[in-house]
Design a protein around this motif. Structure first.
Motif, short mmCIF file in Angstrom:
data_model
loop_
_atom_site.label_atom_id
_atom_site.label_comp_id
_atom_site.label_asym_id
_atom_site.label_seq_id
_atom_site.Cartn_x
_atom_site.Cartn_y
_atom_site.Cartn_z
N MET A 1 -120.89 72.08 23.39
CA MET A 1 -119.49 72.33 23.70
C MET A 1 -119.02 73.60 23.00
SD MET A 1 -117.40 68.75 23.34
CE MET A 1 -116.27 68.65 24.68
N THR A 2 -118.23 74.38 23.69
CA THR A 2 -117.63 75.56 23.08
C THR A 2 -116.41 75.15 22.26
OG1 THR A 2 -116.11 76.01 24.88
CG2 THR A 2 -118.35 76.94 25.08
N ASN A 3 -115.94 76.04 21.41
CA ASN A 3 -114.72 75.75 20.65
C ASN A 3 -113.54 75.50 21.57
OD1 ASN A 3 -115.92 75.84 18.16
ND2 ASN A 3 -115.25 77.91 17.69
N SER A 4 -113.49 76.21 22.69
CA SER A 4 -112.42 76.01 23.67
C SER A 4 -112.50 74.60 24.28
CB SER A 4 -112.52 77.07 24.76
OG SER A 4 -111.48 76.92 25.68
N ASP A 5 -113.70 74.14 24.58
CA ASP A 5 -113.88 72.78 25.12
C ASP A 5 -113.44 71.73 24.09
OD1 ASP A 5 -114.99 73.76 27.51
OD2 ASP A 5 -117.05 73.61 26.72
N ILE A 6 -113.81 71.97 22.85
CA ILE A 6 -113.45 71.02 21.78
C ILE A 6 -111.94 71.00 21.60
CG2 ILE A 6 -113.66 70.51 19.31
CD1 ILE A 6 -116.50 71.80 19.48
N ALA A 7 -111.30 72.16 21.66
CA ALA A 7 -109.84 72.24 21.53
C ALA A 7 -109.16 71.45 22.65
CB ALA A 7 -109.38 73.69 21.54
N LEU A 8 -109.65 71.61 23.87
CA LEU A 8 -109.08 70.85 25.00
C LEU A 8 -109.29 69.36 24.82
CD1 LEU A 8 -110.03 73.14 28.01
CD2 LEU A 8 -107.74 72.72 27.09
N ARG A 9 -110.48 68.97 24.35
CA ARG A 9 -110.75 67.55 24.10
C ARG A 9 -109.81 67.02 23.02
NH1 ARG A 9 -115.92 66.01 20.82
NH2 ARG A 9 -114.52 66.87 19.27
N ASN A 10 -109.64 67.77 21.93
CA ASN A 10 -108.77 67.33 20.85
C ASN A 10 -107.33 67.15 21.35
OD1 ASN A 10 -110.86 67.33 19.04
ND2 ASN A 10 -110.31 69.29 18.09
N LYS A 11 -106.87 68.12 22.12
CA LYS A 11 -105.51 68.04 22.66
C LYS A 11 -105.34 66.81 23.55
CE LYS A 11 -102.04 70.75 25.12
NZ LYS A 11 -101.72 72.06 25.71
N GLN A 12 -106.32 66.56 24.41
CA GLN A 12 -106.22 65.42 25.31
C GLN A 12 -106.31 64.09 24.55
OE1 GLN A 12 -105.41 66.09 28.61
NE2 GLN A 12 -104.76 63.98 28.33
N LEU A 13 -107.18 64.02 23.54
CA LEU A 13 -107.27 62.80 22.72
C LEU A 13 -105.92 62.48 22.08
CD1 LEU A 13 -110.70 63.23 20.91
CD2 LEU A 13 -110.07 61.36 22.44
N ILE A 14 -105.29 63.51 21.53
CA ILE A 14 -103.99 63.32 20.88
C ILE A 14 -102.92 62.92 21.90
CG2 ILE A 14 -102.13 64.50 19.64
CD1 ILE A 14 -104.51 63.69 17.85
N LEU A 15 -102.87 63.61 23.02
CA LEU A 15 -101.86 63.28 24.05
C LEU A 15 -102.05 61.86 24.58
CD1 LEU A 15 -101.60 66.63 26.02
CD2 LEU A 15 -99.78 65.51 24.71
N ASP A 16 -103.29 61.49 24.88
CA ASP A 16 -103.55 60.13 25.38
C ASP A 16 -103.23 59.09 24.31
OD1 ASP A 16 -104.42 61.31 27.74
OD2 ASP A 16 -106.56 61.01 27.31
N GLY A 17 -103.63 59.38 23.07
CA GLY A 17 -103.36 58.44 21.99
C GLY A 17 -101.88 58.27 21.73
N LEU A 18 -101.12 59.37 21.74
CA LEU A 18 -99.68 59.28 21.54
C LEU A 18 -99.00 58.53 22.67
CD1 LEU A 18 -98.72 62.75 20.05
CD2 LEU A 18 -98.48 60.52 18.95
N ALA A 19 -99.47 58.72 23.89
CA ALA A 19 -98.89 57.99 25.02
C ALA A 19 -99.10 56.49 24.85
CB ALA A 19 -99.50 58.47 26.33
N ARG A 20 -100.29 56.10 24.46
CA ARG A 20 -100.57 54.67 24.23
C ARG A 20 -99.75 54.14 23.05
NH1 ARG A 20 -106.89 53.83 23.98
NH2 ARG A 20 -106.19 51.75 23.36
N PHE A 21 -99.68 54.93 21.97
CA PHE A 21 -98.91 54.52 20.79
C PHE A 21 -97.44 54.35 21.15
CE2 PHE A 21 -96.34 55.50 17.06
CZ PHE A 21 -96.87 54.62 16.13
N ALA A 22 -96.87 55.32 21.87
CA ALA A 22 -95.46 55.27 22.25
C ALA A 22 -95.17 54.09 23.19
CB ALA A 22 -95.04 56.58 22.91
#
Length: 126
Positions: A1-22
Motif C-alpha cells: 500500500m502507498t502512503n496515499s492508500d493508507i491515508a484513505l484507509r485511515n480516513k475511512q476507518l475513522i469516518l465509519d467508526g464515528l458513524a457507528r459510535f454516533a
C-alpha cells in the motif's frame, strides 16, 4: 500500500467508526483501538478496555456529533466536529487527533472549546 492508500484507509476507518459510535455503538471502539491504546487527555484512562468503559459513561456517548472535516495521512487522522448534548445545546468544538498503526488507533489527543455566543465569532466557529 502507498502512503496515499493508507491515508484513505485511515480516513475511512475513522469516518465509519464515528458513524457507528454516533449511532450508539460504543463497542465499535473495541474494534478500532489497539489493546495498548494510549490516551493523552487529562482524566481519561489509557488502555482500550478502560478507555471504552470510560467513554461509555461520558457525555460524548449520547451527544450529537456533527463532523465538519477529517484530515488524514499515513500515520494520523484528525477530526474536527461540533458536539452537542441535551445539557448544552450550544455545544463544544472538538478536534481529535488519532495516531494510526496498521489500521488501529494507538494514541489519542484532543482539544475541546466551548462554542461561544454567535456575536463573539463573526466568522463562525466552524
Amino acid at each position: 500500500m502507498t502512503n496515499s492508500d493508507i491515508a484513505l484507509r485511515n480516513k475511512q476507518l475513522i469516518l465509519d467508526g464515528l458513524a457507528r459510535f454516533a449511532a450508539g455503538d460504543i463497542e465499535v471502539l473495541r474494534e478500532l483501538l489497539h489493546p495498548d491504546f494510549i490516551e493523552h487527555s487529562p482524566g481519561n484512562p489509557s488502555g482500550r478496555d478502560a478507555f471504552v468503559d470510560f467513554i461509555g459513561e461520558a457525555p460524548v456517548a449520547s451527544a450529537h456529533l456533527d463532523i465538519k472535516r477529517v484530515i488524514a495521512d499515513a500515520d494520523y487522522a484528525v477530526v474536527h466536529y461540533h458536539m452537542v448534548t441535551a445539557d448544552d445545546p450550544r455545544g463544544v468544538a472538538v478536534t481529535d487527533i488519532w495516531r494510526m498503526v496498521e489500521g488501529l488507533i494507538t494514541e489519542h489527543w484532543d482539544v475541546v472549546q466551548a462554542v461561544p455566543d454567535a456575536g463573539e465569532i463573526p466568522h463562525g466557529m466552524f
